[in-house]
Design a protein around this motif. Structure first.
Motif, mmCIF file in Angstrom:
data_model
loop_
_atom_site.group_PDB
_atom_site.id
_atom_site.type_symbol
_atom_site.label_atom_id
_atom_site.label_comp_id
_atom_site.label_asym_id
_atom_site.label_seq_id
_atom_site.Cartn_x
_atom_site.Cartn_y
_atom_site.Cartn_z
ATOM 1 N N GLN A 123 38.834 38.330 41.817
ATOM 2 C CA GLN A 123 37.972 37.385 41.096
ATOM 3 C C GLN A 123 36.802 36.957 41.976
ATOM 4 O O GLN A 123 35.669 36.835 41.503
ATOM 5 C CB GLN A 123 38.789 36.168 40.675
ATOM 6 C CG GLN A 123 39.807 36.431 39.600
ATOM 7 C CD GLN A 123 40.727 35.233 39.386
ATOM 8 O OE1 GLN A 123 41.063 34.514 40.345
ATOM 9 N NE2 GLN A 123 41.135 35.020 38.148
ATOM 10 N N TRP A 124 37.103 36.744 43.244
ATOM 11 C CA TRP A 124 36.049 36.311 44.166
ATOM 12 C C TRP A 124 34.953 37.369 44.271
ATOM 13 O O TRP A 124 33.770 37.051 44.199
ATOM 14 C CB TRP A 124 36.657 36.030 45.544
ATOM 15 C CG TRP A 124 35.646 35.757 46.603
ATOM 16 C CD1 TRP A 124 34.911 34.619 46.771
ATOM 17 C CD2 TRP A 124 35.229 36.651 47.637
ATOM 18 N NE1 TRP A 124 34.071 34.740 47.848
ATOM 19 C CE2 TRP A 124 34.242 35.979 48.402
ATOM 20 C CE3 TRP A 124 35.593 37.949 48.006
ATOM 21 C CZ2 TRP A 124 33.625 36.564 49.500
ATOM 22 C CZ3 TRP A 124 34.974 38.539 49.102
ATOM 23 C CH2 TRP A 124 34.006 37.852 49.834
ATOM 24 N N LEU A 139 40.301 31.311 43.763
ATOM 25 C CA LEU A 139 40.173 32.638 43.166
ATOM 26 C C LEU A 139 41.059 33.650 43.884
ATOM 27 O O LEU A 139 41.376 33.487 45.070
ATOM 28 C CB LEU A 139 38.717 33.114 43.250
ATOM 29 C CG LEU A 139 37.651 32.218 42.596
ATOM 30 C CD1 LEU A 139 36.262 32.751 42.937
ATOM 31 C CD2 LEU A 139 37.842 32.136 41.096
ATOM 32 N N SER A 140 41.435 34.690 43.173
ATOM 33 C CA SER A 140 42.061 35.846 43.811
ATOM 34 C C SER A 140 40.961 36.655 44.489
ATOM 35 O O SER A 140 39.771 36.489 44.160
ATOM 36 C CB SER A 140 42.773 36.702 42.767
ATOM 37 O OG SER A 140 41.816 37.340 41.925
ATOM 38 N N LYS A 176 33.994 39.546 42.189
ATOM 39 C CA LYS A 176 33.214 39.702 40.961
ATOM 40 C C LYS A 176 31.982 38.798 40.951
ATOM 41 O O LYS A 176 31.042 39.031 40.190
ATOM 42 C CB LYS A 176 34.083 39.411 39.738
ATOM 43 C CG LYS A 176 35.045 40.538 39.384
ATOM 44 C CD LYS A 176 35.836 40.216 38.122
ATOM 45 C CE LYS A 176 36.792 41.358 37.783
ATOM 46 N NZ LYS A 176 37.599 41.046 36.564
#
Length: 415
Positions: free
Chosen positions: A368-369, A364-365, A371
């Motif tokens: 994204q992580w 993940l970026s 979230k």
């Protein structure tokens, strides 16, 4: 939640004090219970402000010394401490000596016959089949070799990953045979030879396809087969990704199938204590299989309080004072899910280590992580405002883990 400290004056003694034990320590210590963190090494839980550390022999190495140390710590106490093991072999030792220990302790563990059944994974598979539970098929080594239509791939598994009296080197070898999938009979024989050379008893099990995110957890506390509290959840990410321990888990409202499965298993066993049922849903067929029942708390038991059913607290009150709810307490009754995460480990894995595994889709970026947690209720295993020393020790531990994994990657290893 404030309680009368005089009423809840019995001590709780927690064995094996990694994150599992830490969650139990914090759950009880925050309510005014005096907690001893007993371990052969200084796990993260032994640094909690809610516990008092006591060194004690590891029963896997010295079981008589372990029991003697319990009685030594017991000297001078007017009330019976509640013993709460959080690892298989600690639970096994307490259960084996429960008749003796019950004269001076309240034991949060099932009877020895039940514990030994659940820890012998091949015997558990056969028992589960006879009991009508949805367990994977199992074969002994001899049965597998003689079975002309053995389904491939097949998993070779150690009968027990920890065994009292065997020592740490035996345990490491058993860990290496925790779950080995063999695509061919030739590969199967190679793994069986490895196990025989190491002296590790193994069996073979039907493969349930999926990674660690296919695993469902049913955590509960029961007394004489009656479930008093139950929390249901699902792994979101584990490490190693194929079958590893939970790094991020999500607790959700309890589905009917999970409650019925747990009730059936507990009735059959007349189970007493905290337990975890591990259920894996096949990624292809979507059939759910009961993989194992662990006779103790599990790695992310810390989610239970956030889910509204604090299982360590429920177990303590029931064992120490006979308190019990009028009906089974179910987690996430408000319909909202909650997370449990080892935040530092998940950060490393999601941004980096999953790149060197078969779960590259879990990379993940940073956005994204985050979230995963943004806008949700949950528990950060390492970080609690009222227990700051744990965060310091966890950060040191994470740095050491990073260095170790970096060395493995440089050697070309995958996770």
């Amino acid at each position: 939640m404030e309680v009368e400290k005089e009423k809840y004056r019995l001590e709780a003694w927690v064995f094996n004090c990694d994150y599992n034990g830490l969650s139990v320590i914090q759950a009880l210590g925050r309510r005014g219970v005096e907690v001893r963190a007993l371990d052969a090494k200084r796990g993260v839980g032994t640094h909690s402000r809610f516990s008092k550390y006591g060194a004690i022999p590891d029963p896997m190495v010295d079981e008589p010394g372990f029991v003697e140390a319990l009685w030594r710590y017991r000297e001078g106490l007017e009330t019976n401490p509640v013993l709460i093991p959080t690892n298989d072999h600690w639970a096994e030792s307490v259960a084996r000596h429960q008749e003796e220990l019950s004269r001076g302790f309240e034991c949060c563990v099932a009877d020895y016959e039940t514990v030994s059944l659940l820890l012998d994974k091949e015997r558990f598979g056969r028992w589960g089949h006879d009991a009508g539970l949805p367990v994977p098929r199992v074969w002994s080594v001899e049965e597998a070799r003689q079975e002309p239509e053995l389904p491939l791939p097949i998993a070779v598994k150690a009968n027990a990953r920890r065994q009292v009296g065997q020592g740490a080197s035996w345990a490491r070898a058993a860990d290496g045979l925790r779950f080995r999938v063999c695509e061919t009979r030739t590969g199967m024989e190679q793994v069986l030879t490895e196990a025989d050379t190491a002296g590790i008893p193994v069996f073979l099990q039907e493969v349930v396809k999926g990674r660690s995110d296919s695993m469902h957890t049913i955590g509960l506390y029961a007394r004489d087969g009656e479930i008093l509290g139950l929390v249901y959840g699902k792994k979101l990410r584990g490490f190693p990704p194929g079958f590893g321990d939970c790094i991020v888990g999500i607790a959700s409202p309890v589905p009917d199938w999970a409650l019925k499965l747990a009730e059936k298993a507990c009735r059959q066993l007349r189970y007493t204590g905290i337990a975890e049922l591990e259920v894996m849903q096949d990624a292809e067929t979507e059939i759910r299989f009961l993989i194992e029942i662990n006779p103790r708390s599990w790695s992310w038991v810390g989610v239970s309080g956030a889910a509204g059913v604090d299982l360590p607290w429920l177990a303590y009150r029931n064992l120490a004072f006979g308190e019990a709810p009028e009906e089974t307490q179910l987690g996430c009754r408000d319909g909202e899910s909650v997370y449990y995460t080892k935040l530092l480990a998940d950060l490393q894995n999601s941004l980096l280590w999953y790149r060197f595994s078969d779960a590259r889709d879990w990379v993940l970026s940073p956005g994204q992580w985050w979230k995963t947690y943004s806008g949700r209720r949950g528990v950060f295993a390492e970080f609690a405002r009222d227990d700051p020393k744990v965060a310091v020790m966890a950060t040191i531990q994470a740095a050491k883990q990073f260095a170790g994994r970096a060395r493995r990657v440089l050697k070309g290893e995958r996770f």
